[in-house]
Motif scaffolding. Sequence first.
Motif, mmCIF file in Angstrom:
data_model
loop_
_atom_site.group_PDB
_atom_site.id
_atom_site.type_symbol
_atom_site.label_atom_id
_atom_site.label_comp_id
_atom_site.label_asym_id
_atom_site.label_seq_id
_atom_site.Cartn_x
_atom_site.Cartn_y
_atom_site.Cartn_z
ATOM 1 N N PRO A 1 0.809 -1.227 0.000
ATOM 2 C CA PRO A 1 0.000 0.000 0.000
ATOM 3 C C PRO A 1 0.847 1.285 0.000
ATOM 4 O O PRO A 1 0.528 2.237 -0.699
ATOM 5 N N GLY A 2 1.946 1.294 0.765
ATOM 6 C CA GLY A 2 2.790 2.492 0.856
ATOM 7 C C GLY A 2 3.430 2.835 -0.471
ATOM 8 O O GLY A 2 3.399 3.984 -0.918
ATOM 9 N N THR A 3 4.014 1.818 -1.124
ATOM 10 C CA THR A 3 4.669 2.048 -2.412
ATOM 11 C C THR A 3 3.648 2.452 -3.462
ATOM 12 O O THR A 3 3.872 3.387 -4.234
ATOM 13 N N TYR B 1 0.579 3.864 -3.176
ATOM 14 C CA TYR B 1 -0.002 5.202 -3.034
ATOM 15 C C TYR B 1 1.051 6.304 -3.088
ATOM 16 O O TYR B 1 0.755 7.431 -3.483
ATOM 17 N N GLY B 2 2.300 5.958 -2.726
ATOM 18 C CA GLY B 2 3.402 6.921 -2.902
ATOM 19 C C GLY B 2 3.596 7.199 -4.388
ATOM 20 O O GLY B 2 3.713 8.351 -4.812
ATOM 21 N N ARG C 1 0.672 9.203 -5.781
ATOM 22 C CA ARG C 1 0.744 10.616 -5.392
ATOM 23 C C ARG C 1 1.684 11.386 -6.331
ATOM 24 O O ARG C 1 1.350 12.459 -6.829
ATOM 25 N N ARG C 2 2.854 10.771 -6.586
ATOM 26 C CA ARG C 2 3.819 11.431 -7.479
ATOM 27 C C ARG C 2 3.296 11.475 -8.913
ATOM 28 O O ARG C 2 3.509 12.442 -9.631
ATOM 29 N N LEU D 1 0.128 11.603 -9.809
ATOM 30 C CA LEU D 1 -0.922 12.641 -9.854
ATOM 31 C C LEU D 1 -0.282 14.020 -9.983
ATOM 32 O O LEU D 1 -0.724 14.854 -10.768
ATOM 33 N N TYR E 1 -8.540 5.532 -10.480
ATOM 34 C CA TYR E 1 -7.518 6.317 -11.176
ATOM 35 C C TYR E 1 -7.556 5.982 -12.659
ATOM 36 O O TYR E 1 -7.810 4.835 -13.028
ATOM 37 N N TYR F 1 -2.287 -2.032 11.337
ATOM 38 C CA TYR F 1 -1.837 -1.289 10.151
ATOM 39 C C TYR F 1 -2.276 0.178 10.229
ATOM 40 O O TYR F 1 -1.523 1.065 9.845
ATOM 41 N N TYR G 1 3.176 8.127 8.916
ATOM 42 C CA TYR G 1 3.392 8.833 7.639
ATOM 43 C C TYR G 1 3.180 10.328 7.838
ATOM 44 O O TYR G 1 2.471 10.738 8.770
ATOM 45 N N PHE H 1 0.140 13.136 3.534
ATOM 46 C CA PHE H 1 0.048 11.840 2.857
ATOM 47 C C PHE H 1 -1.033 10.985 3.513
ATOM 48 O O PHE H 1 -1.839 10.339 2.836
ATOM 49 N N HIS I 1 -4.220 9.702 1.429
ATOM 50 C CA HIS I 1 -4.306 8.299 1.015
ATOM 51 C C HIS I 1 -4.495 7.295 2.149
ATOM 52 O O HIS I 1 -4.622 6.102 1.874
ATOM 53 N N MET J 1 -5.360 3.326 1.811
ATOM 54 C CA MET J 1 -4.304 2.355 2.126
ATOM 55 C C MET J 1 -4.824 1.329 3.123
ATOM 56 O O MET J 1 -4.526 0.132 3.003
ATOM 57 N N LEU K 1 -7.031 -1.028 1.224
ATOM 58 C CA LEU K 1 -6.229 -1.941 0.402
ATOM 59 C C LEU K 1 -5.576 -3.025 1.264
ATOM 60 O O LEU K 1 -5.559 -4.200 0.903
ATOM 61 N N ASP L 1 7.441 -2.798 3.102
ATOM 62 C CA ASP L 1 6.815 -1.739 2.305
ATOM 63 C C ASP L 1 6.580 -0.494 3.153
ATOM 64 O O ASP L 1 6.826 0.635 2.712
ATOM 65 N N ARG M 1 10.013 1.255 3.908
ATOM 66 C CA ARG M 1 10.588 1.881 2.715
ATOM 67 C C ARG M 1 9.792 3.116 2.299
ATOM 68 O O ARG M 1 10.359 4.160 2.000
ATOM 69 N N SER M 2 8.462 2.986 2.282
ATOM 70 C CA SER M 2 7.646 4.122 1.828
ATOM 71 C C SER M 2 7.641 5.252 2.863
ATOM 72 O O SER M 2 7.561 6.416 2.504
ATOM 73 N N GLU N 1 8.559 8.913 1.694
ATOM 74 C CA GLU N 1 7.612 10.024 1.870
ATOM 75 C C GLU N 1 8.193 11.097 2.797
ATOM 76 O O GLU N 1 7.968 12.283 2.575
#
Lengths: 126, 196
Positions: free
Chosen positions: A50-52, A54-55, A58-59, A61, A85, B16, B23, B27, B31, B35, B38, B65, B68-69, B73
């Motif tokens: 999910p993080g990757t 939506y990251g 975002r970029r 968009l 999207y 989660y 974050y 962000f 999202h 998230m 998902l 994930d 890393r994100s 961010e």
Amino acid sequence: MSRRPHADALLPLTPAVFHILLVLVDGERHGYAIMREVALDSDGALRLGPGTLYGCLRRMLAAGLVDESDERPDPEMDDERRRYYRITDLGTRVVRAEAGRLATAVAAAQARRLFDRKAPASGARR
Amino acid sequence: MIPGRERWLRRMSCAYRALLLFYPQTFQREHGREMALLFRDSARDVLTNGAGFDVVRFVLHIGHDWARSLFREGVDMTRAVLALRWIATLPLAILTAAAAQQIIGMLITRFSPRSILATVFLMAVIFVTVGIAVAPSRRDSVARIAIGVVMGAAAISAGLGALNMNPGPALFGACMLAGGIAAYLPWRVRLRSRSA
């Protein structure tokens, strides 16, 4: 007069962005559908969390490669809270340019018979 | 889904959602909800169709994930904040220029158009120097603001002079306006040729 941004300026794309755009070429999708189709398209080699995801979105968009769709394909069958999207005209040009760039690289690898060669045994010295 | 798995799904979703709090705010706001949705869908998929090992692999994948994100961010957010730093140039440069004007005003006792011209020119130079020193990557914006400030002052001076039927300030303002336009045009042409 608005100037059309040049697709080549955004290349090369990261594998995640390329695969997301590739999925959206077929039509608008929500996050979970994008994630599943990317995993399918890449034979499971690329699994977006999910993080990757939506990251990247975002970029994308912000860069104008995708935008949010207001329409819901079927409100009866879908969760109202999901965002969909879709790819933009710039996104289509960029993914086409990236696919062309990758095709050129693959052609160069084929010309050197890279795929015919046997992989070197593990631990072999150069 | 059997009740035991449903309970696990709720616990995992809850954990989660707690991770999402790490974050950056914007962000999260943009999202976070999706998230969480998902994650819930993916977790339900794994709990329904996967074996015990798949659940462990899924948890490790989500943890990786997340870390890393979160880093990515965070870096992006820091960059965005630093990019706004140049806005601080404006008050800083105006304050420095105003201080310079006060010092010059104390040194010059006799009022004359030449001294005003020298003061305004010096203020513009100080403004641009401070601006470029603080935000070297935004020198074009700084120059644009400096020219705008000088031309605004000239327009006020010319307008007041014309209203009071005083030819001195009106002429001075008109000269400054002409000078501002003369400075602006080559700079604009240079920008155009660079972007072409």
